[in-house]
Every structure is written in structure tokens, then in C-alpha cells.
Motif scaffolding. Structure first.
Motif, PDB file in Angstrom:
ATOM      1  N   LEU B  12       0.824  -1.212   0.000  1.00 23.08           N
ATOM      2  CA  LEU B  12       0.000   0.000   0.000  1.00 23.08           C
ATOM      3  C   LEU B  12       0.857   1.261   0.000  1.00 23.08           C
ATOM      4  N   ASP B  13       2.041   1.190   0.594  1.00 22.64           N
ATOM      5  CA  ASP B  13       2.925   2.356   0.587  1.00 22.64           C
ATOM      6  C   ASP B  13       3.871   2.378  -0.610  1.00 22.64           C
ATOM      7  N   ARG B  33       6.610 -11.371   0.850  1.00 22.68           N
ATOM      8  CA  ARG B  33       5.282 -11.027   1.392  1.00 22.68           C
ATOM      9  C   ARG B  33       4.357 -10.506   0.292  1.00 22.68           C
ATOM     10  N   VAL B 151      -2.411  -4.455  -5.232  1.00 25.42           N
ATOM     11  CA  VAL B 151      -2.071  -3.690  -4.027  1.00 25.42           C
ATOM     12  C   VAL B 151      -2.231  -4.603  -2.812  1.00 25.42           C
ATOM     13  N   PRO B 153      -2.084  -5.590   1.191  1.00 22.46           N
ATOM     14  CA  PRO B 153      -2.380  -4.885   2.454  1.00 22.46           C
ATOM     15  C   PRO B 153      -1.248  -4.972   3.465  1.00 22.46           C
ATOM     16  N   VAL B 154      -0.198  -4.265   3.198  1.00 22.08           N
ATOM     17  CA  VAL B 154       0.950  -4.209   4.110  1.00 22.08           C
ATOM     18  C   VAL B 154       1.676  -2.892   3.835  1.00 22.08           C
ATOM     19  N   LEU B 155       2.286  -2.343   4.885  1.00 16.74           N
ATOM     20  CA  LEU B 155       3.174  -1.187   4.721  1.00 16.74           C
ATOM     21  C   LEU B 155       4.604  -1.686   4.875  1.00 16.74           C
ATOM     22  N   PHE B 156       5.419  -1.499   3.848  1.00 10.15           N
ATOM     23  CA  PHE B 156       6.792  -1.996   3.877  1.00 10.15           C
ATOM     24  C   PHE B 156       7.719  -1.016   4.596  1.00 10.15           C
ATOM     25  N   GLY B 157       7.493   0.269   4.404  1.00 15.44           N
ATOM     26  CA  GLY B 157       8.328   1.268   5.079  1.00 15.44           C
ATOM     27  C   GLY B 157       9.675   1.492   4.420  1.00 15.44           C
TER      28      GLY B 157
END
Lengths: 193, 193
Positions: B12-13, B33, B151, B153-157
Motif C-alpha cells: 500500500l505504501d 510477502r 495492491v 495490504p501491508v506497509l513496507f516502510g
């Protein structure tokens, strides 16, 4: 159960405003494109999503920068109709606007602001409505329960990124709802903690 | 009509790989992931989306870096089963693998590579399957007709961003399809030119 939920429109490439955000240009250059789904390009479904967000939210938290650039365009009555808490370093008298909006300035941090917003929201949700920094801060502090992201079919290429400062932290989400309209893909995620 | 379409999974990011992509760590740290929806967490709908992509694609274009990190894990037969063109600066003999995959190395730029891929694809689509740089290059050159983004559903950062080098260029998209599964939101966009 009252939730803490953020609500924001984002381009597919992750921007929530165009470049050059400043007073008088609150969404950045051509940044209003991100809100077409709420205005010029809206459908009944888009309207219903906005209505549902307002109905479920009892208090709003925003950052100081968003307040500064939003204050004038929002006018009076502002488009909140509920208590709004502004996280800031600058003490300031609260302001009572028309139509139920109050602006309260909180100078002792995001947790204190959330406590006040929770108390004001009662059984309803606390909405963190932007900008990017304050959403990141609540996310990093583990205080965000849910995200509602309106993904807009455009690539901005530049501007303010929603997810910029997570510092390599991996955060799992659980998708709970997806509603598709021509103007946006409206996705709700629970933050997994 | 044959289209040029990119196909990629994105957090998502906005990340398509974790940090530290290298040979032996092709998706970056914990980057696999992003492909859970295709493997461990797949549903029948996810399978059908992959099948449809393979059925509609007649040739694949990838970048040199993706080839380098992918070559060993893909093995032989590789998971393409069709002609694959690799955009590179380094001349190299073509390789004929098992199961219909051929690797052809193209050294005279993205337009020449696209010509070859179009000829090989016939009536089917040309798939630009990554990495980020080559997708950006085709997008910036105005050669991309469609994007299919999964897309996750996780934020990798942190990691490799899909949309990093657009240089402030605004690109409008037209959403043509959204299919929602627990593992991903599969969205197709036409690139508006």
C-alpha cells in the motif's frame, strides 16, 4: 467500540497533496485532483461513503500544518460540524465556530490529544484526517486502529507522500472493505498489532 | 488489439520489493510477502487473475536487474513459457530454456526491445513485468497502455518504490477493473495519453 481511524485521499503513487503546499495552496499544485471523487466526479456511492464517515466520527484530530492551510478555505461554518483537535507546539485559545465545529489546540503531544478527542467522541470514532505527518505519528505510536484510504487513479509524481517516515518498519494490514467508484478505490484496512 | 501492460505487486505504501535486493535475495528482505496472494494466501479468484494474465500475454519484457536476481530462483523451466526480452547494456547470446521460455538480450534501448516483443507477442499483449525502473521508463516514454497493480495490504516502510522517478510528471489513469481478494486489491488502469 470507538476506533481511531485515519481518512485520506491518496494518488496511486502515494501522494496526498501536490508540491508547494502553503497557505493559499493547501492541497499543493493541482492537488485538488485528489478530491474530485468528492465533488466534480462524485457518484451516489461516493456521497454515501462521505456521509458514513461523518456519521461514525465523533471528533477529528488534525496536524497544525493542515489547520494553517485549511483554516481560510474551510471558512465558517467549517466542514466538520464536530470537535476538532489540532496537535501543535503553539498554545492558543480554543475557537468556537458555527455549526458545531470547535478548534482546540493541544500542545502536550499526540497521546494527550487523542485522550481529549476520545472523550469528545464518546461512542463514536476519532478521525485522524491529516496531514501525512500526524497520520504517520499515530501509526508509528501504535495508536491507529484503522485506515480508510481513497486511492485516486492518478500518478502525481511529486508532492507530499502519505507514507514516508515509517523508517523501515513493516506494518501488516487487514483489508476489511473495498468499494470501487470511477473516481476512487475506497479501501478500509485494520492495522494489525 | 495488442496492448503494452505492466503487471506488478505493490505494498500500500508503494514498494515492490523490500530493502537489500541482490542475487540470492531477489525480492529484498521479506519481500516475498508481496506474493503471498499468488501462493500461500491465494484464492480461486487470485489464481484466475494469474491465469488470465498468462493467457493474454504473448511476450514479456523485464529489466536486467530483475533478470539477474530472478534467473536462479526461476530455474528451468522458468515461469514464463513464452519469449522474454531483457533490456540491458550488455550484449549476450540468447538462451532457449525449457517450456517455451526464451531469454533475448536487447542492447539498443526500450523502443527496440518493445518492437521485438510486439513481434513475438503477435495478437497478444506485451507484459512489462518489472522491475520498477523499466516500468517507469516505459511509462515516461508514453509507451505503456495499461497497468495491472496488485495492491497488497501491508506497509513496507522501505525497499524499492514502484513510482519514484517520474520527476513531477502528472499522469492520469482510468480505472477499468477492480477485483478484491483478501490478499490483494487487483486494479487495472488505462494510462491516459
Amino acid at each position: 467500540m470507538s476506533k481511531v481511524t485515519c481518512e485520506i485521499s491518496m494518488s496511486l503513487d502515494g501522494f496526498i497533496a501536490g508540491p508547494n503546499v502553503r497557505v493559499g495552496n493547501g492541497m499543493g499544485d493541482d492537488g485538488d485532483r485528489l478530491h474530485d471523487w468528492r465533488f466534480d466526479a462524485k457518484t451516489e456511492t461516493d456521497d454515501a461513503i462521505v456521509d458514513e464517515t461523518y456519521a461514525s466520527t465523533g471528533a477529528v484530530l488534525i496536524g497544525k500544518r493542515m489547520f494553517d492551510v485549511g483554516f481560510e478555505p474551510w471558512g465558517d461554518p467549517p466542514p466538520f460540524g464536530m470537535p476538532v483537535f489540532i496537535v501543535t507546539h503553539e498554545a492558543r485559545e480554543p475557537m468556537r465556530m458555527q455549526g458545531g465545529t470547535t478548534y482546540t489546540f493541544v500542545t502536550d503531544g499526540i497521546e494527550a490529544a487523542l485522550e481529549l478527542a476520545r472523550a469528545a467522541a464518546g461512542d463514536k470514532d476519532v478521525g485522524i484526517w491529516g496531514g501525512a505527518n500526524i497520520i504517520q505519528e499515530y501509526l508509528k505510536a501504535g495508536l491507529l486502529d484503522e485506515m480508510q484510504i481513497h486511492v485516486v487513479p492518478v500518478l502525481f509524481g511529486d508532492g507530499t507522500r502519505l507514507f514516508e517516515g515509517l523508517g523501515g518498519r513493516r506494518i501488516e494490514l487487514r483489508k476489511t472493505s473495498t468499494i470501487d467508484t470511477p473516481g476512487a478505490t475506497h479501501v478500509r484496512y485494520d492495522v494489525v498489532r
